[in-house]
Design a protein around this motif. Structure first.
Motif, PDB file in Angstrom:
ATOM      1  N   ALA A 665     -38.404  36.281   5.951  1.00 19.10           N
ATOM      2  CA  ALA A 665     -38.127  34.857   5.969  1.00 19.10           C
ATOM      3  C   ALA A 665     -38.040  34.231   4.593  1.00 19.10           C
ATOM      4  CB  ALA A 665     -39.212  34.159   6.784  1.00 19.10           C
ATOM      5  N   GLN A 667     -35.961  33.860   2.260  1.00 15.56           N
ATOM      6  CA  GLN A 667     -34.776  33.136   1.828  1.00 15.56           C
ATOM      7  C   GLN A 667     -34.283  32.145   2.870  1.00 15.56           C
ATOM      8  OE1 GLN A 667     -33.773  33.501  -1.286  1.00 15.56           O
ATOM      9  NE2 GLN A 667     -35.503  34.904  -1.482  1.00 15.56           N
ATOM     10  N   HIS A 668     -35.039  31.875   3.894  1.00 15.83           N
ATOM     11  CA  HIS A 668     -34.540  31.031   4.978  1.00 15.83           C
ATOM     12  C   HIS A 668     -34.918  29.572   4.776  1.00 15.83           C
ATOM     13  CE1 HIS A 668     -32.931  34.259   7.249  1.00 15.83           C
ATOM     14  NE2 HIS A 668     -34.093  34.864   7.422  1.00 15.83           N
ATOM     15  N   CYS A 692     -41.064  30.004   4.319  1.00 13.41           N
ATOM     16  CA  CYS A 692     -39.848  29.266   4.655  1.00 13.41           C
ATOM     17  C   CYS A 692     -39.756  27.998   3.797  1.00 13.41           C
ATOM     18  CB  CYS A 692     -39.843  28.880   6.128  1.00 13.41           C
ATOM     19  SG  CYS A 692     -39.607  30.275   7.222  1.00 13.41           S
ATOM     20  N   ALA A 713     -31.368  27.832   8.766  1.00 14.46           N
ATOM     21  CA  ALA A 713     -31.473  29.008   9.625  1.00 14.46           C
ATOM     22  C   ALA A 713     -31.994  28.628  11.007  1.00 14.46           C
ATOM     23  CB  ALA A 713     -32.399  30.051   8.991  1.00 14.46           C
ATOM     24  N   THR A 742     -26.547  27.725  15.534  1.00 20.45           N
ATOM     25  CA  THR A 742     -27.855  27.582  14.868  1.00 20.45           C
ATOM     26  C   THR A 742     -28.956  27.464  15.915  1.00 20.45           C
ATOM     27  OG1 THR A 742     -26.814  26.422  13.023  1.00 20.45           O
ATOM     28  CG2 THR A 742     -29.213  26.206  13.257  1.00 20.45           C
ATOM     29  N   LEU A 782     -35.723  34.741  13.335  1.00 22.32           N
ATOM     30  CA  LEU A 782     -35.293  34.923  11.948  1.00 22.32           C
ATOM     31  C   LEU A 782     -34.515  36.214  11.701  1.00 22.32           C
ATOM     32  CD1 LEU A 782     -38.244  33.464   9.875  1.00 22.32           C
ATOM     33  CD2 LEU A 782     -35.941  32.560  10.137  1.00 22.32           C
ATOM     34  N   VAL A 785     -30.724  35.848  12.400  1.00 20.02           N
ATOM     35  CA  VAL A 785     -29.944  34.781  11.778  1.00 20.02           C
ATOM     36  C   VAL A 785     -29.106  35.350  10.646  1.00 20.02           C
ATOM     37  CG1 VAL A 785     -30.056  32.585  10.563  1.00 20.02           C
ATOM     38  CG2 VAL A 785     -31.665  33.069  12.396  1.00 20.02           C
ATOM     39  N   ARG A 787     -27.424  34.719   7.509  1.00 22.27           N
ATOM     40  CA  ARG A 787     -27.390  33.721   6.420  1.00 22.27           C
ATOM     41  C   ARG A 787     -26.884  34.394   5.160  1.00 22.27           C
ATOM     42  NH1 ARG A 787     -27.073  28.767   6.733  1.00 22.27           N
ATOM     43  NH2 ARG A 787     -28.344  28.401   4.930  1.00 22.27           N
TER      44      ARG A 787
END
Length: 787
Positions: A665, A667-668, A692, A713, A742, A782, A785, A787
Motif C-alpha cells: 500500500a 504508493q496508494h 496510505c 486507489a 474505483t 489494494l 488496484v 495504479r
C-alpha cells in the motif's frame, strides 16, 4: 294342540286346551316345529316340562338342562319381582301377553314379548309360552330416541334460531335461541306468522324471499332483515330458509335458521368507514402509495401513485407490480424480481429504502423515484408490503445543476489560487528589491539624505514589509484552499516553542501598557506537529491579542494531561473582547469583529482565518471564547498524531511506511469523504498506519472534484453528507467513464441498513470503524488496484 304362530302384534287366539296324553301327542309335532322359542312349564312349580328346538338354539341350554330349570332361571334378578307380580295378577286359566327380559346361557339379556296359554300336560296344570325376541326392535327404538334427544339438545344449545313453518308461514317449531334473539317466549310465538316480528321496512324483502320458495321457483334463500325485540329495539338477522315438500312434491312449509348478524354488520360498516377514510387520506397524499400481497401483486394504489405512473388505479390492481413498472434498470437492462428490494420486502419481509431508481410509466418514459417498502406481517408471517414512492426528477435535475455550479465555483477558486501561487514570485521579486534598496538608502552612508528623507525611506521599507506580509498571508491561505500546503511533522517541544515565541514578541509589548507572559507546566512531553506552522499560529494569536489589548496582560498558557501530553494551547488577553454575534465571523477571510475596529486597529482580517486553517490542517481545532469589554481567549485543542496534512494535502507523503500492509500500500492514495472532521481524522490515522496517503473531502462536490483530479486507489464514503448525499456520490461515481472502476467503501452508521440501496459498493463498514475490519478490506482491495 299348540295354536298356530302369529305375526308380532297380531291379536292372540287362545289354543284349545288338550286333555290327557292323546292331546299331548296331537300338539307335540306342531310345538316341536315352531320357529319361535316355546316351552311348557308347570303352573305350580314353574319347572320346564318341555321345550322346543328353537328355544334350545336361541337360549343355548340343552333340552335336559332346560327340564332341570324353572322360569326363574332364565330371568335376571331384576326381573324376579316382575315375574311374581305377573303370576299373582294372571289367573291360572287366563291367556295373557306381557313383556319381559330373559337371559341366555351365555349371559346375554334379551327383551322379549311372551304369549302364555293354559293347558293340561300329563295330567298337570301347565302353561305353554310362545316367545318373540324384540331386542333388535327395542334397541332401534332406543337409538332413535337417543338420536332425537341428541339433535334436539344440539339445536337447543346453538345460538342460531332453528325454525319450521307450515305452508301458510306460521311458526311450528322454534328452538330456545328464539328467546335470546327476540325476547319472546317460544310458546307464545308458535302459531304466529313469521312476518309478525319483522321490521315493517323489511317485511317486503322477507316476503319476496318466501314467495319463490312456496311457488317452487327456488329451494333456498338468504336475506338480512331486522327483527324486533320484545323490550324494544331490533337486531339484524340473516334468515336462511329452505322449502319443504311432502311425498307428492307439494310445498308444505319451510325450515331454516335465523342468525344474529348485528355485530358483524356494525363491524362491516366500521371497516367500510375506515377503508373510505384511509382511501381518502391516501388519495390526498402527494406521494405514491401502493400495497402488494406476498406474490408481489398490487392490492391497492392511491390516486397520486397511479397518476405518476400514467395508469388508472384499476389498471394496476391485480397485476404484478414488478412486471408492470419495475422490469428494467435505467439503462434498459433487465431487472430480475429476485434482485428488486420491493419484491424482497413483499416476499421475504426485508424492509428497504432506495434513494435513486426508476419506475417505468405506462408510456414507456422512466420516472426517477425514491421509495421505501415496509413489510406487512399477519400472525407472524409476511403477507405483503406497503410501498411509498416519490418523484425526484426535479430534485435530481437541481442536484445535477448544483454539481455543475459547484464544480464551476471550485474551478474558479482553484484558478484563483493557482494564479496567486504563480504570481507569488512575480510579486515578491519587486517587493524584495524595494525593501532592499530602501534599507540600503536608510544607511545614508554618504549623508546625502535629510531627516525627512530618511523618514520617507523608513515608511517605504515598513510599508513594503507590510505589503510583503500581506502577500505571504494571501498566498498561504490560497495554498491551504488549493490543497498545496505541505507540513513537516516532527516531534516538537511545545514548552520551548512557547517560551521562545514569547521572548521574540516581548519587544512589541514593551511599547504598550501590556504584560506578555507564559504559563507552562513543569513536565511537557514532545508533541508531533509542524514546528513552523505551529509557531506561525502562535505568532498570529499573540500578535492579534496584543493588537486589541491596550492595557492589562496577554497570557500564553499550555495545558497537559496527567502524563504530560499537551492537550490545549491558550492565548488569553484583557482586551476589548468580541460581540457574541461576531464570534463566528472573525474566522472568515478579511473579517474583523467590527468595521470600526479595522479603522482603529488596522489589519487585513487574514490572521485568524489562516490560523484556523493551519490548525485544521495539522489536525487541531481553534476555538474562541470572549466577553465584550473584558477580553478574549483563543484556544487550540491539540490532537497528536492526526495531522491533516495527509488528509488534505496530496503531496504530503508519509516519512516511512508502517504496518503489515506497507509493501502493497505504500504508493496508494486514498480519498476519505466525511463531513465530520473527527471522523476524517480518525480514519486518516488508521490509513496512515499502513502507509496510505489520505486526502479528505467534507462534501460530495469536493469529493467528486478530488476524485477526478487525483484518481485515488480507494474512496471511503460516508452516506450522510450535506447537500449531495453519499448515495448520489456513489451513483455519479459509478456512471463516470473514468472513475466507475474505483472501489468505493461505504463508511456509515446507516450503511448496513441501507445495503439494498448500495449496489456496486466494494464493501460496507459501520461506524465506529473497526481497525481489523478496515485492514481486512484494504488487504482485499489494494492488491487488485491498477495504479
Amino acid at each position: 294342540m299348540v295354536p298356530p304362530l302369529r305375526p308380532p302384534g297380531a291379536p292372540a287366539e287362545p289354543p284349545a286346551i288338550p286333555s290327557g296324553a292323546r292331546a299331548d301327542a296331537r300338539y307335540q309335532p306342531l310345538f316341536a316345529l315352531s320357529p319361535q322359542p316355546a316351552w311348557v312349564y308347570d303352573a305350580e312349580t314353574l319347572r320346564f316340562l318341555e321345550v322346543n328346538e328353537a328355544a334350545v338354539r336361541s337360549y343355548g341350554w340343552t333340552r335336559d338342562e332346560f327340564l332341570a330349570m324353572t322360569l326363574r332361571d332364565i330371568r335376571p334378578p331384576v326381573e324376579q319381582d316382575n315375574l311374581d307380580r305377573l303370576l299373582a295378577l294372571a289367573p291360572g286359566t287366563a291367556q295373557h301377553a306381557s313383556s319381559s327380559v330373559h337371559r341366555t346361557k351365555a349371559g346375554q339379556l334379551r327383551k322379549v314379548e311372551i304369549n302364555s296359554y293354559p293347558l293340561e300336560f300329563d295330567g298337570r296344570r301347565a302353561r305353554m309360552v310362545l316367545v318373540h325376541d324384540v331386542t333388535d326392535r327395542y334397541e332401534a327404538q332406543d337409538a332413535l330416541v337417543r338420536s332425537e334427544q341428541k339433535y334436539r339438545s344440539v339445536i337447543e344449545q346453538l345460538q342460531d334460531v332453528f325454525f319450521r313453518t307450515d305452508e301458510q308461514g306460521l311458526w311450528t317449531f322454534l328452538n330456545p335461541a328464539w328467546i335470546t334473539l327476540t325476547g319472546h317466549p317460544v310458546e307464545e310465538s308458535i302459531g304466529t306468522h313469521f312476518l309478525t316480528y319483522v321490521h315493517p321496512s323489511d317485511r317486503a324483502t322477507l316476503l319476496d324471499a318466501f314467495r319463490p320458495l312456496a311457488e317452487g321457483r327456488v329451494r333456498h334463500s338468504i336475506v338480512e332483515v331486522r327483527y324486533f325485540r320484545r323490550e324494544g329495539g331490533y337486531r339484524w338477522v340473516e334468515a336462511s330458509t329452505r322449502a319443504l315438500h311432502d311425498e307428492l312434491g307439494r310445498f308444505c312449509g319451510t325450515n331454516g335458521t335465523l342468525r344474529d348478524v348485528t355485530e358483524r354488520r356494525a363491524a362491516d360498516e366500521e371497516r367500510l368507514r375506515l377503508a373510505t377514510n384511509i382511501r381518502q387520506l391516501l388519495d390526498a397524499s402527494g406521494e405514491g402509495v401502493y400495497g402488494l400481497d406476498a406474490r408481489g401483486v398490487v392490492t391497492f394504489v392511491n390516486r397520486r401513485g397511479s397518476e405518476m405512473l400514467g395508469y388508472e388505479p384499476e389498471e394496476l390492481v391485480g397485476r404484478v407490480m414488478h412486471e408492470v413498472t419495475h422490469y428494467s434498470h435505467r439503462d434498459g437492462t433487465p431487472y430480475p424480481a429476485e434482485g428488486c428490494p420491493v419484491h424482497r420486502a413483499a416476499t421475504q419481509g426485508i424492509p428497504c429504502q432506495v434513494d435513486d431508481e426508476v419506475m417505468w410509466r405506462k408510456d414507456g418514459i422512466p420516472l426517477e423515484v425514491e421509495y421505501s417498502a415496509s413489510p406487512v406481517l399477519e400472525l407472524g408471517r409476511v403477507s405483503g408490503a406497503v410501498v411509498n414512492f416519490r418523484d425526484i426528477t426535479a430534485r435530481k435535475r437541481v442536484e445535477l445543476e448544483l454539481i455543475v455550479a459547484r464544480d464551476a465555483a471550485e474551478a474558479a477558486n482553484r484558478a484563483k489560487s493557482d494564479f496567486l501561487a504563480r504570481m507569488s514570485h512575480e510579486l515578491r521579486t519587486p517587493l524584495n528589491s524595494i525593501i532592499g534598496f530602501a534599507n540600503v538608502l536608510l544607511k545614508n552612508r554618504e549623508g546625502a539624505f535629510q531627516t525627512n528623507d530618511l523618514s520617507f525611506l523608513g515608511r517605504i521599507a515598513a510599508n513594503g514589509r507590510h505589503l510583503l506580509g500581506l502577500i505571504n498571508d494571501i498566498l498561504d491561505l490560497s495554498k491551504i484552499e488549493a490543497g498545496h500546503m505541505t507540513l513537516e511533522v516532527t516531534e516538537v517541544a511545545l514548552d520551548a516553542l512557547v517560551r521562545e515565541t514569547v521572548e521574540e514578541i516581548e519587544g512589541q509589548a514593551r511599547d504598550h501598557a501590556v504584560a506578555l507572559r507564559a504559563e507552562l507546566p513543569s513536565r511537557v512531553l514532545p508533541f508531533e506537529t509542524d514546528l513552523a506552522r505551529m509557531k506561525q499560529v502562535l505568532i498570529n494569536l499573540i500578535g492579534n491579542a496584543l493588537k486589541f489589548t491596550e492595557e492589562g496582560e496577554v497570557v500564553v498558557r499550555l495545558e497537559t494531561d496527567d502524563a504530560g501530553h499537551p492537550t490545549r494551547l491558550e492565548v488569553r488577553d484583557t482586551g476589548i473582547g468580541i460581540p457574541p454575534d461576531r464570534l463566528d465571523a472573525i474566522f472568515n477571510v478579511f473579517e474583523q469583529a467590527e468595521s470600526m475596529i479595522t479603522r482603529r486597529f488596522g489589519g487585513t482580517g487574514l490572521g485568524l482565518a489562516i490560523s484556523r486553517s493551519l490548525c485544521d490542517l495539522m489536525g487541531h481545532h481553534l476555538e474562541v471564547a470572549s466577553v465584550e469589554g473584558e477580553g478574549t481567549t483563543m484556544s487550540v485543542r491539540l490532537f497528536e498524531g492526526v495531522s491533516r496534512s495527509r488528509m488534505r494535502t496530496p503531496s504530503a507523503m508519509p516519512a516511512e511506511v508502517r504496518g503489515s500492509l506497507a509493501p502493497a500500500a505504500a504508493q496508494h492514495l486514498v480519498l476519505v469523504v466525511d463531513d465530520d472532521v473527527e471522523a476524517r481524522v480518525l480514519l486518516g490515522t488508521l490509513l496512515d498506519e499502513v502507509g496510505c496517503r489520505a486526502v479528505g473531502a467534507a462534501t460530495g462536490v469536493e469529493a467528486l472534484r478530488l476524485a477526478r483530479e487525483l484518481r485515488p486507489a480507494i474512496i471511503f464514503l460516508d452516506l450522510l453528507l450535506p447537500r449531495i448525499s453519499g448515495y448520489d456520490v456513489l451513483r455519479i461515481l459509478q456512471g463516470d467513464e473514468v472513475l466507475h472502476a474505483t472501489p468505493v467503501v461505504i463508511v456509515s452508521a446507516v450503511g448496513t441498513d441501507s445495503r439494498s440501496a448500495l449496489t456496486g459498493a466494494a464493501a460496507i463498514l459501520d461506524k465506529p470503524v473497526d481497525r481489523a475490519a478496515l485492514f481486512a478490506v484494504l488487504r482485499t482491495l489494494l492488491p487488485a488496484v491498477a495504479r
